[in-house]
Write a protein that holds these residues in place. Structure first.
Motif, PDB file in Angstrom:
ATOM      1  N   LYS A 184       0.826  -1.217   0.000  1.00 10.81           N
ATOM      2  CA  LYS A 184       0.000   0.000   0.000  1.00 10.81           C
ATOM      3  C   LYS A 184       0.862   1.269   0.000  1.00 10.81           C
ATOM      4  N   GLN A 185       2.004   1.219   0.690  1.00 14.68           N
ATOM      5  CA  GLN A 185       2.888   2.387   0.758  1.00 14.68           C
ATOM      6  C   GLN A 185       3.509   2.719  -0.594  1.00 14.68           C
ATOM      7  N   HIS A 186       3.596   1.732  -1.471  1.00 16.65           N
ATOM      8  CA  HIS A 186       4.357   1.923  -2.708  1.00 16.65           C
ATOM      9  C   HIS A 186       3.515   1.890  -3.992  1.00 16.65           C
ATOM     10  N   VAL A 187       2.314   1.327  -3.917  1.00 10.59           N
ATOM     11  CA  VAL A 187       1.514   1.213  -5.146  1.00 10.59           C
ATOM     12  C   VAL A 187       0.892   2.575  -5.481  1.00 10.59           C
ATOM     13  N   PRO A 188       1.071   3.059  -6.712  1.00  9.68           N
ATOM     14  CA  PRO A 188       0.497   4.361  -7.081  1.00  9.68           C
ATOM     15  C   PRO A 188      -1.006   4.259  -7.327  1.00  9.68           C
ATOM     16  N   HIS A 189      -1.687   5.382  -7.127  1.00 12.82           N
ATOM     17  CA  HIS A 189      -3.138   5.398  -7.349  1.00 12.82           C
ATOM     18  C   HIS A 189      -3.508   5.877  -8.747  1.00 12.82           C
ATOM     19  N   ASP A 190      -2.535   6.435  -9.461  1.00  4.91           N
ATOM     20  CA  ASP A 190      -2.838   7.040 -10.760  1.00  4.91           C
ATOM     21  C   ASP A 190      -2.283   6.241 -11.944  1.00  4.91           C
ATOM     22  N   GLN A 191      -1.943   4.977 -11.701  1.00  6.05           N
ATOM     23  CA  GLN A 191      -1.478   4.095 -12.777  1.00  6.05           C
ATOM     24  C   GLN A 191      -2.231   2.774 -12.674  1.00  6.05           C
ATOM     25  N   PRO A 192      -2.440   2.097 -13.804  1.00  3.91           N
ATOM     26  CA  PRO A 192      -3.017   0.751 -13.714  1.00  3.91           C
ATOM     27  C   PRO A 192      -2.039  -0.187 -13.009  1.00  3.91           C
ATOM     28  N   THR A 193      -2.547  -1.022 -12.111  1.00  5.09           N
ATOM     29  CA  THR A 193      -1.704  -1.951 -11.360  1.00  5.09           C
ATOM     30  C   THR A 193      -1.830  -3.344 -11.963  1.00  5.09           C
ATOM     31  N   VAL A 194      -0.709  -3.869 -12.433  1.00  5.84           N
ATOM     32  CA  VAL A 194      -0.671  -5.183 -13.069  1.00  5.84           C
ATOM     33  C   VAL A 194       0.042  -6.165 -12.143  1.00  5.84           C
ATOM     34  N   ILE A 195      -0.578  -7.321 -11.927  1.00  6.66           N
ATOM     35  CA  ILE A 195       0.033  -8.396 -11.146  1.00  6.66           C
ATOM     36  C   ILE A 195       0.529  -9.436 -12.140  1.00  6.66           C
ATOM     37  N   LEU A 196       1.843  -9.560 -12.244  1.00  2.00           N
ATOM     38  CA  LEU A 196       2.458 -10.492 -13.189  1.00  2.00           C
ATOM     39  C   LEU A 196       2.964 -11.704 -12.407  1.00  2.00           C
ATOM     40  N   CYS A 197       2.233 -12.805 -12.523  1.00  2.00           N
ATOM     41  CA  CYS A 197       2.513 -14.022 -11.753  1.00  2.00           C
ATOM     42  C   CYS A 197       3.312 -14.991 -12.629  1.00  2.00           C
ATOM     43  N   ILE A 198       4.587 -15.121 -12.346  1.00  2.00           N
ATOM     44  CA  ILE A 198       5.497 -15.869 -13.210  1.00  2.00           C
ATOM     45  C   ILE A 198       5.718 -17.278 -12.668  1.00  2.00           C
ATOM     46  N   GLY A 199       5.751 -18.249 -13.571  1.00  2.00           N
ATOM     47  CA  GLY A 199       6.001 -19.633 -13.163  1.00  2.00           C
ATOM     48  C   GLY A 199       5.280 -20.607 -14.073  1.00  2.00           C
ATOM     49  N   THR A 200       5.367 -21.874 -13.729  1.00  7.03           N
ATOM     50  CA  THR A 200       4.748 -22.911 -14.548  1.00  7.03           C
ATOM     51  C   THR A 200       3.987 -23.911 -13.686  1.00  7.03           C
ATOM     52  N   ASP A 201       2.951 -24.489 -14.257  1.00  3.64           N
ATOM     53  CA  ASP A 201       2.182 -25.514 -13.552  1.00  3.64           C
ATOM     54  C   ASP A 201       2.840 -26.884 -13.680  1.00  3.64           C
ATOM     55  N   ARG A 202       3.982 -26.958 -14.361  1.00  6.30           N
ATOM     56  CA  ARG A 202       4.654 -28.245 -14.581  1.00  6.30           C
ATOM     57  C   ARG A 202       5.697 -28.564 -13.524  1.00  6.30           C
ATOM     58  N   SER A 203       5.868 -27.670 -12.568  1.00 11.71           N
ATOM     59  CA  SER A 203       6.832 -27.872 -11.490  1.00 11.71           C
ATOM     60  C   SER A 203       6.214 -27.342 -10.206  1.00 11.71           C
ATOM     61  N   THR A 204       6.133 -28.169  -9.174  1.00 12.66           N
ATOM     62  CA  THR A 204       5.452 -27.720  -7.947  1.00 12.66           C
ATOM     63  C   THR A 204       6.112 -26.468  -7.372  1.00 12.66           C
ATOM     64  N   GLY A 205       7.439 -26.465  -7.279  1.00  8.08           N
ATOM     65  CA  GLY A 205       8.127 -25.320  -6.693  1.00  8.08           C
ATOM     66  C   GLY A 205       7.981 -24.052  -7.501  1.00  8.08           C
ATOM     67  N   ASP A 206       7.846 -24.188  -8.806  1.00  4.77           N
ATOM     68  CA  ASP A 206       7.751 -23.024  -9.683  1.00  4.77           C
ATOM     69  C   ASP A 206       6.303 -22.630  -9.966  1.00  4.77           C
ATOM     70  N   SER A 207       5.371 -23.220  -9.248  1.00  3.76           N
ATOM     71  CA  SER A 207       3.956 -22.915  -9.495  1.00  3.76           C
ATOM     72  C   SER A 207       3.414 -21.841  -8.557  1.00  3.76           C
ATOM     73  N   LEU A 208       4.283 -21.217  -7.762  1.00  2.00           N
ATOM     74  CA  LEU A 208       3.819 -20.173  -6.836  1.00  2.00           C
ATOM     75  C   LEU A 208       3.091 -19.054  -7.574  1.00  2.00           C
ATOM     76  N   GLY A 209       3.734 -18.477  -8.594  1.00  2.00           N
ATOM     77  CA  GLY A 209       3.114 -17.384  -9.347  1.00  2.00           C
ATOM     78  C   GLY A 209       1.762 -17.768  -9.927  1.00  2.00           C
ATOM     79  N   PRO A 210       1.687 -18.883 -10.679  1.00  2.00           N
ATOM     80  CA  PRO A 210       0.393 -19.284 -11.233  1.00  2.00           C
ATOM     81  C   PRO A 210      -0.699 -19.519 -10.191  1.00  2.00           C
ATOM     82  N   PHE A 211      -0.316 -20.029  -9.009  1.00  2.00           N
ATOM     83  CA  PHE A 211      -1.318 -20.213  -7.954  1.00  2.00           C
ATOM     84  C   PHE A 211      -1.796 -18.875  -7.393  1.00  2.00           C
ATOM     85  N   VAL A 212      -0.885 -17.895  -7.249  1.00  4.60           N
ATOM     86  CA  VAL A 212      -1.309 -16.559  -6.810  1.00  4.60           C
ATOM     87  C   VAL A 212      -2.318 -16.004  -7.812  1.00  4.60           C
TER      88      VAL A 212
END
Length: 195
Positions: free
Chosen positions: A29-57
């Motif tokens: 909240k302290q850092h997100v601007p109010h006058d720009q679109p906020t994009v959540i870029l969740c990086i990772g793959t569903d083919r690896s459990t450890g690398d699936s954090l982003g896709p699950f978010v």
């Protein structure tokens, strides 16, 4: 235990802390601007459990009633090494001057496992498995899902899914609070403009 760095532009939180989602939200909240679109870029793959954090978010976020956050990367439609650059171009085509919050899984020493490091600035996707990908994000969220060391790719493949899912749920909750905060700010702004 919650670990706060001396740097005001960075925070490290244990997911075992009862106030994890609230503390993460307050930092964002302290850092997100109010006058720009906020994009959540969740990086990772569903083919690896450890690398699936982003896709699950991304998955959990798209099942919440959000309206101010634009989510890219889910279990059904992941953003990974092969389509990351294309996705970044698409984001900039779709949103004028977006503020990008990039999320990815990471490996570290035992002390950092089960913690989330959030800081102003970009992250380097695929660093744990030595992939050469562009840095991305104005604010980055790295979830430490396992220990780094020998055969990191295998470590990611053998990370417990319950650890990843729990971390993803809590990060998604913090981002849901962020969406509510942006909605409230937008409503107040509209109300003031109507007066």
């Amino acid at each position: 235990m919650t670990l706060f760095n001396d740097n005001p532009n960075s925070i490290n939180l244990s997911i075992e802390h009862t106030q994890f989602s609230h503390n993460l939200f307050h930092f964002i909240k302290q850092h997100v601007p109010h006058d720009q679109p906020t994009v959540i870029l969740c990086i990772g793959t569903d083919r690896s459990t450890g690398d699936s954090l982003g896709p699950f978010v991304g998955h959990y976020l798209t099942h919440k009633p959000i309206s101010k956050l634009h989510v890219y990367g889910t279990i059904d439609d992941p953003v990974h090494a092969k389509n990351l650059e294309e996705t970044i171009l698409h984001i900039h085509e779709q949103h004028f001057n977006p503020f990008i919050i990039a999320i990815d899984a990471a490996l570290s020493n035992m002390k950092k496992v089960n913690s989330v490091e959030t800081c102003l600035g970009s992250l380097t996707p695929g660093a744990a498995v030595r992939k050469d990908l562009p840095d991305v994000g104005h604010l980055s969220i790295k979830g430490y899902v396992n220990v780094s060391g020998f055969m990191d790719f295998s470590v990611l493949q053998n990370t417990r899914l319950s650890v990843v899912m729990n971390m993803a749920k809590q990060i998604a909750q913090a981002l849901y609070y962020t969406d509510n905060h942006l909605k409230q700010h937008h409503s107040v702004f509209k109300l003031k403009g109507a007066q």
